[in-house]
Write an enzyme that holds these catalytic residues in place. Structure first.
Site, PDB file in Angstrom:
ATOM      1  N   ASP A  57       0.792  -1.177  -0.088  1.00 56.53           N
ATOM      2  CA  ASP A  57      -0.036  -0.086   0.043  1.00 56.53           C
ATOM      3  C   ASP A  57       0.865   1.321  -0.109  1.00 56.53           C
ATOM      4  OD1 ASP A  57       0.996  -0.264   2.429  1.00 56.53           O
ATOM      5  OD2 ASP A  57      -0.865   0.120   3.613  1.00 56.53           O
ATOM      6  N   HIS A 115      23.788   1.566 -17.844  1.00 55.69           N
ATOM      7  CA  HIS A 115      22.654   1.824 -16.912  1.00 55.69           C
ATOM      8  C   HIS A 115      22.853   1.546 -15.442  1.00 55.69           C
ATOM      9  CE1 HIS A 115      19.843   2.352 -20.748  1.00 55.69           C
ATOM     10  NE2 HIS A 115      20.590   3.718 -20.280  1.00 55.69           N
ATOM     11  N   ASP A 117      26.190  10.482 -13.438  1.00 58.79           N
ATOM     12  CA  ASP A 117      25.224  11.229 -14.337  1.00 58.79           C
ATOM     13  C   ASP A 117      23.998  11.309 -13.365  1.00 58.79           C
ATOM     14  OD1 ASP A 117      23.402  11.496 -16.198  1.00 58.79           O
ATOM     15  OD2 ASP A 117      23.967   9.524 -17.466  1.00 58.79           O
ATOM     16  N   ASP A 133      20.253  16.937 -17.390  1.00 53.28           N
ATOM     17  CA  ASP A 133      21.127  15.586 -17.735  1.00 53.28           C
ATOM     18  C   ASP A 133      22.365  15.862 -17.806  1.00 53.28           C
ATOM     19  OD1 ASP A 133      21.666  12.971 -18.349  1.00 53.28           O
ATOM     20  OD2 ASP A 133      20.634  13.248 -20.254  1.00 53.28           O
ATOM     21  N   HIS A 167      26.935   3.979 -27.549  1.00 47.57           N
ATOM     22  CA  HIS A 167      25.745   4.556 -27.557  1.00 47.57           C
ATOM     23  C   HIS A 167      25.703   5.708 -28.424  1.00 47.57           C
ATOM     24  CE1 HIS A 167      27.579   7.712 -24.930  1.00 47.57           C
ATOM     25  NE2 HIS A 167      27.864   6.474 -24.133  1.00 47.57           N
ATOM     26  N   HIS A 180      20.243  13.174 -27.029  1.00 51.70           N
ATOM     27  CA  HIS A 180      18.873  12.954 -27.214  1.00 51.70           C
ATOM     28  C   HIS A 180      18.271  14.516 -26.933  1.00 51.70           C
ATOM     29  CE1 HIS A 180      19.045  12.845 -22.957  1.00 51.70           C
ATOM     30  NE2 HIS A 180      19.889  11.877 -22.806  1.00 51.70           N
ATOM     31  N   GLU A 206      26.910  13.848 -25.408  1.00 48.24           N
ATOM     32  CA  GLU A 206      27.355  13.004 -24.366  1.00 48.24           C
ATOM     33  C   GLU A 206      28.146  11.859 -24.908  1.00 48.24           C
ATOM     34  OE1 GLU A 206      24.246  10.362 -22.589  1.00 48.24           O
ATOM     35  OE2 GLU A 206      22.796  11.631 -23.375  1.00 48.24           O
ATOM     36  N   TYR A 232      34.539   3.573 -22.962  1.00 49.87           N
ATOM     37  CA  TYR A 232      34.294   2.424 -21.873  1.00 49.87           C
ATOM     38  C   TYR A 232      35.124   1.193 -22.012  1.00 49.87           C
ATOM     39  CZ  TYR A 232      30.073   5.489 -21.931  1.00 49.87           C
ATOM     40  OH  TYR A 232      29.403   6.509 -21.852  1.00 49.87           O
ATOM     41  N   ARG A 252      32.281   9.248 -19.480  1.00 47.43           N
ATOM     42  CA  ARG A 252      31.443   9.955 -20.264  1.00 47.43           C
ATOM     43  C   ARG A 252      31.204  11.476 -19.800  1.00 47.43           C
ATOM     44  NH1 ARG A 252      27.243   6.884 -19.684  1.00 47.43           N
ATOM     45  NH2 ARG A 252      26.350   7.846 -18.329  1.00 47.43           N
ATOM     46  N   GLU A 268      28.988  14.838 -20.370  1.00 46.04           N
ATOM     47  CA  GLU A 268      27.555  15.312 -21.061  1.00 46.04           C
ATOM     48  C   GLU A 268      27.194  16.672 -20.617  1.00 46.04           C
ATOM     49  OE1 GLU A 268      24.287  12.734 -19.384  1.00 46.04           O
ATOM     50  OE2 GLU A 268      23.141  13.201 -21.134  1.00 46.04           O
TER      51      GLU A 268
HETATM   52  N1  GLY Z   1      20.919  10.109 -17.969  1.00 52.45           N
HETATM   53  C1  GLY Z   1      20.496   9.479 -19.038  1.00 52.45           C
HETATM   54  C2  GLY Z   1      20.948   9.835 -20.337  1.00 52.45           C
HETATM   55  O1  GLY Z   1      22.170  10.428 -20.373  1.00 52.45           O
HETATM   56  O2  GLY Z   1      20.783   9.697 -21.437  1.00 52.45           O
HETATM   57 MN    MN Z   2      21.568  11.912 -21.663  1.00 56.28          MN
HETATM   58 MN    MN Z   3      22.828  11.610 -18.532  1.00 56.20          MN
END
Ligand code: GLY
Ligand code: MN
Ligand code: MN
Length: 425
Positions: free
Chosen positions: A37, A230, A247, A258, A337, A341, A372, A376, A394, A396
């Site tokens: 709950d 992730h 991140d 982000d 990657h 985005h 970004e 790796y 990374r 970003e």
């Molecule tokens: N934090 C998610 C990304 O960098 O896309």
């Molecule tokens: Mn991102």
């Molecule tokens: Mn990110």
């Protein structure tokens, strides 16, 4: 703060992209159970929020477009003293009418009867195809004889691509808080034992500075953890000599930030870390400098792959001609990657990358995109010189496309080697 006039303008713009004799329905998010709950903190559906600015659960929006006029109706939960005692105040119809301008506002209990009335002259219906609920089933059933049923979400997504000055201000505010959080956490890393302590530091500053929530689950990945893209367990020890990939971005008044930074636990890069870091940093800066209207995201992607591949060859991580390596996609092992985005109300803003004909949408002034790149290298990758193994990096930033180029909205968050090694708080 986004004014009601802007929400009205958004609804009007959406209505202008609907066919005549249409009805469009958008529902609020449903509260999500965590276990038994207990519930997760409620977060409004992004599209519903974008069109209404209304934060409560159990709400709906109907936009009706006739041959001449368009109308907008909001449905809200009714006041209920007993339930409000447990879950907090509701605006109710009267309260909502003071703040929100629609042709009318009703209680949500009237949704089906009003819907039945409103669809009398409608021939087309638009709603979110991905949403499942009894109300969705109801409107689908009732509109069976309609000439068309369309997914509303691509239309809203397209609208969300271009940010207004007010939206950009909120993203900037989110980034101001995120900057302070990153600097604070970086400066305290050497005093901490576990990754989750660093996460606590970042999120402490988010809340302390007025951002109620993170925009996504914070990643604090030290050493080899950074090679899990992730990674959110954040439960490893922060070891002296390791690098941390963090991140983390707050959400401020429904707008995301982000940001990724990579920094040493003890405050000083090793030579191997610096080699890799400098390559990622140079690529990131180069790609950011290419951002301008009309350029394609694919062009940025390809250029980032080419430059990172060159860097990997320079360090002896990949061997051979850059051209051949790129063709065989050998670099993908170390940079798997995308370059970035869309970002806005959602960290991965739900907006299209291609138009209706499947053609890629080029960058336009008012869009916000992350840049970004990363490298790796797994700790067990025997094909790589030993000094580089177990390092993931990374960097970003959040970039606004302007009429003549770009504005790096996060340029004040330290990323040069000497700035990362300096102390801010
Ligand atoms: N934090 C998610 C990304 O960098 O896309
Ligand atoms: Mn991102
Ligand atoms: Mn990110």
């Amino acid at each position: 703060m986004i004014q009601e006039s802007e929400y009205k303008r958004r609804r009007k713009t959406l209505a202008s992209s609907l066919k005549n004799n249409s009805i469009a329905v958008v529902f609020s998010a449903t509260a999500q159970t965590r276990s038994n709950d207990t519930e997760y903190p409620y977060r409004q559906n992004s599209n519903f929020y974008y069109l209404t600015g209304f934060k409560e659960d159990n709400a709906a929006l109907i936009i009706r477009k006739g041959r001449k006029a368009t109308e907008s109706y909001l449905f809200v939960q009714k006041k209920d003293k007993q339930l409000e005692l447990w879950s907090g105040k509701r605006r109710g119809v009267k309260g909502a009418k003071k703040l929100f301008e629609h042709d009318d506002i009703f209680v949500i209990d009237e949704f089906t009867s009003k819907f039945d009335l409103f669809i009398k002259e409608s021939r087309n219906i638009y709603y979110d195809f991905s949403m499942k609920s009894s109300k969705i089933e109801y409107i689908v059933e009732k509109s069976k004889s309609f000439s068309s049923r369309s997914n509303l979400m691509p239309l809203i997504g397209k609208q969300r691509l271009i940010k207004s000055p007010e939206e950009i201000s909120l993203i900037k505010k989110a980034l101001q808080i995120t900057k302070e959080a990153h600097h604070y956490a970086k400066d305290h890393a050497r005093e901490l034992t576990y990754e989750y302590e660093l996460q606590a530091d970042v999120e402490y500053i988010f809340k302390k500075k007025g951002a109620y929530s993170d925009a996504y689950t914070t990643i604090v990945a030290s050493g080899n953890s950074a090679n899990t893209l992730h990674y959110i367990n954040n439960d490893k020890k922060l070891l002296d000599g390791a690098l941390i990939l963090m991140d983390a971005g707050c959400e401020y008044e429904y707008y995301a930030s982000d940001i990724t930074r990579s920094f040493p636990v003890n405050g000083t890069f090793t030579d191997a870390q610096k080699d890799l870091y400098s390559i990622v940093l140079e690529v990131e800066k180069k790609i950011i400098s290419m951002v301008r209207p009309d350029i394609l995201r694919t062009t940025l992607q390809e250029k980032s792959e080419e430059l990172l591949c060159e860097g990997l060859v320079k360090l002896g991580i990949l061997k051979g001609s850059v051209k051949k390596l790129l063709k065989k996609k050998k670099h993908k092992k170390y940079y798997p990657h995308g370059i970035g985005h869309w970002m806005g109300i959602d960290v991965h803003d739900e907006s299209p990358y291609k138009d209706e004909k499947g053609k890629e949408i080029p960058l336009m002034a008012g869009m916000v995109m992350t840049i970004e790149p990363g490298i790796y290298i797994d700790k067990d990758d025997k094909s790589v010189p030993k000094r580089y193994r177990g390092i993931g990096i990374r960097i970003e930033d959040d970039i606004l496309v302007t009429y003549d180029g770009y504005e790096n909205l996060s340029k004040n968050i330290a990323k040069e080697v000497e700035d990362i090694e300096a102390t801010y708080s």
